[in-house]
Design an enzyme around this catalytic site. Structure first.
Site, short mmCIF file in Angstrom:
data_model
loop_
_atom_site.label_atom_id
_atom_site.label_comp_id
_atom_site.label_asym_id
_atom_site.label_seq_id
_atom_site.Cartn_x
_atom_site.Cartn_y
_atom_site.Cartn_z
N GLY A 69 0.89 -1.35 0.32
CA GLY A 69 0.18 0.01 -0.05
C GLY A 69 1.17 0.74 0.58
O GLY A 69 0.40 2.41 -0.57
N THR A 70 1.94 1.00 1.37
CA THR A 70 2.59 2.36 1.27
C THR A 70 3.51 2.49 -0.58
O THR A 70 3.46 3.96 -1.12
CB THR A 70 4.16 2.44 1.58
OG1 THR A 70 3.12 2.07 2.47
CG2 THR A 70 5.05 2.95 1.83
N GLN A 177 -8.00 1.98 4.85
CA GLN A 177 -8.71 1.70 6.27
C GLN A 177 -9.77 0.94 5.82
O GLN A 177 -10.60 0.66 6.57
CB GLN A 177 -8.86 2.74 7.07
CG GLN A 177 -7.14 2.86 7.99
CD GLN A 177 -7.07 1.12 9.03
OE1 GLN A 177 -7.66 0.45 9.17
NE2 GLN A 177 -5.10 1.47 9.21
N SER A 194 -4.58 -1.15 0.60
CA SER A 194 -3.21 -2.14 0.96
C SER A 194 -3.97 -3.53 1.16
O SER A 194 -4.99 -3.87 2.27
CB SER A 194 -1.95 -1.44 2.05
OG SER A 194 -1.53 -2.88 2.52
N ALA A 195 -3.96 -4.65 1.08
CA ALA A 195 -4.55 -6.14 0.79
C ALA A 195 -4.18 -6.63 2.71
O ALA A 195 -5.30 -6.61 3.17
CB ALA A 195 -3.41 -7.08 -0.03
N HIS A 196 -2.95 -5.86 3.00
CA HIS A 196 -3.11 -6.80 4.40
C HIS A 196 -4.12 -6.03 5.82
O HIS A 196 -4.13 -6.37 6.39
CB HIS A 196 -1.70 -6.39 4.68
CG HIS A 196 -1.34 -6.02 6.03
ND1 HIS A 196 -0.38 -4.75 4.37
CD2 HIS A 196 -0.87 -5.23 6.94
CE1 HIS A 196 -0.44 -3.57 5.02
NE2 HIS A 196 -0.13 -4.04 6.23
N CYS A 320 5.50 8.17 24.13
CA CYS A 320 6.87 8.23 24.97
C CYS A 320 6.54 5.48 24.18
O CYS A 320 7.73 5.14 24.63
CB CYS A 320 6.08 7.37 26.13
SG CYS A 320 4.43 6.96 26.58
#
Length: 458
Positions: A69-70, A177, A194-196, A320
């Site tokens: 996807g990136t 998403q 993105s498939a995942h 953090c």
């Protein structure tokens, strides 16, 4: 172990597993070859492309499979900007885009382009009129996510697409998403996913470029994927991605109702079970499975470890928990509390009893972190009706804890000046004031770090 981080990566869907194993035997050959094995592979690839196009709502020849996807985002942004370079060198993004979009914007800016950032409201949503105001004659491309990956807020894509279309500017939508829940509405020009994120295998991204959009692929190209994603296609993974997308879509309407009920239960009960909590994100226009909240006086990393020990996998946007020690850019843009941040993103099929057990465990986990963290005795100097709290060298939430401990030591109308060199304090102190009904006066430069001034009003 209860996995509550589906927004990062959804568990592999059973249909994806079946399709992956089957296509390892049937789809190993080169789909560009004309012999029997190649033709068989080509049929699988074409069928996968048709299935994805149907799910997206586009033509099959507009779909490109990428390695992630990136990569789809990077390729889409760079290709659209280069294709419209004669129009200008101006890019528009929202302040809460995924890092893949923001990194593309940074690269474009470093190469001489200009980038406009559209602000969001406290729920994390953009105003379409803000996109209209950001458009210029030299705007080559605008980007907007369909739904936020950290807080679940759904963006007004259709309205923004209409604004961009009227100005003749293409809109690229990051649908990572939301695509598993349904097609993206509106007259957008480019789309990445993105498939995942929907239960497909990792290593498969989608890039959709509508016909008529000026697009120039960057870098060396070959004959595969319309020249926009060079290299041999990962056919088994692509087939599995398409099969799982079709499967989750078939289940989406019913599962969305169930997950919304569970996330609403979390949104309502967390503030009842845990004191000093801010639930963030739009309460109505949101994805079914994501709920995000932040806890005052809590170290986010410590809280995630406590929940992990109790058997829950969640994520966080707290400073953090990051290597940079800076708060999430999404929470920062929204102006909400970042300390003690927890994102719960429920996978499809999650059991109701797992959510109930999470709600039972959470109060003790938060209380345990707060007790272990403690509140160091602040070094204070009384200056008439002002206290100076020296929190230099201390990470949030310590500066906020020290502020909370001494705010009652000044009269109503008096001020507390918190000295801090932690970037997260710039977000968390104003958020604390918003939650506790105190006035945040502002920040001032100090000899070391920054002075954050708070006036007691109650």
């Amino acid at each position: 172990m209860s996995y509550f981080d589906a927004a990062s990566a959804a568990p592999l869907h059973p249909v994806a597993r079946q399709a992956l194993l089957a296509s390892l035997d049937e789809g190993w050959a080169d789909p560009a070859r004309l012999y029997r094995e190649g033709r068989k592979a080509r049929m699988l690839l074409d069928a996968a492309r048709e299935a994805v196009a149907e799910a997206v709502g586009c033509r099959a020849d507009e779909v490109v499979f990428t390695s992630s996807g990136t990569r789809a985002v990077h390729t889409g942004v760079a290709g659209a900007l280069t294709g419209r370079r004669r129009v200008g060198r101006h890019l528009i993004v929202s302040a809460v885009e995924h890092s893949s979009v923001l990194h593309s914007a940074e690269a474009f800016e470093a190469a001489g382009g200009t980038v406009g950032h559209v602000a969001v409201n406290r729920a994390g949503a953009v105003d379409p009129s803000a996109y209209a105001a950001a458009l210029r004659q030299d705007t080559a491309l605008a980007c907007l996510q369909s739904a936020n990956h950290e807080v679940g807020t759904v963006q007004p894509v259709a309205e923004v697409a209409e604004v961009c279309r009227a100005a003749g500017v293409p809109l690229l939508v990051d649908a990572a998403q939301s695509l598993g829940w349904g097609p993206v509405e509106g007259d957008w020009s480019l789309l990445a996913a993105s498939a995942h994120k929907w239960g497909g295998p990792s290593g498969v991204g989608l890039l959709v470029v509508r016909k008529g959009v000026r697009f120039a692929a960057q870098g060396p190209v070959d004959e595969r994927e319309s020249g926009r994603a060079p290299g041999f296609e990962n056919l088994p993974a692509i087939v599995a991605a398409a099969a799982s997308l079709r499967a989750v879509r078939a289940e989406a309407a019913q599962e969305a109702v169930r997950l919304r009920e569970l996330t609403e239960r979390i949104r309502a009960r967390v503030p009842e079970l845990v004191s000093d909590v801010e639930v963030v994100g739009d309460p109505e226009r949101r994805l079914p499975g994501i709920v995000t909240f932040s806890c005052l006086y809590v170290d986010g990393e410590a809280l995630l470890h406590e929940l992990d020990r109790e058997g829950f996998s969640v994520s966080s946007g707290s400073s953090c928990t990051s290597s940079t020690l800076t708060p999430s850019h999404v929470l920062k843009a929204m102006g909400v509390l970042s300390e003690g941040n927890v994102r719960v993103s429920l996978p499809s099929g999650v059991a109701t009893q797992d959510v109930e057990r999470f709600l039972a465990v959470l109060p003790g986990a938060v209380a345990g972190v707060r007790e272990k963290l403690g509140a160091p005795t602040p070094a204070t100097v009384v200056q008439a009706e002002e206290l100076v709290v020296d929190s230099l060298g201390k990470r949030c939430p310590i500066p906020v804890i020290e502020l909370a401990k001494v705010i009652g030591d000044v009269p109503v109308g008096g001020t507390v000046r918190v000295l801090s060199d932690d970037e997260a304090a710039r977000l968390d102190i104003p958020a604390w004031c918003e939650m506790r009904g105190q006035e945040y006066v502002g920040e001032e430069p100090a000899e070391r770090g920054t002075a954050y001034v708070v006036r007691r009003v109650s």
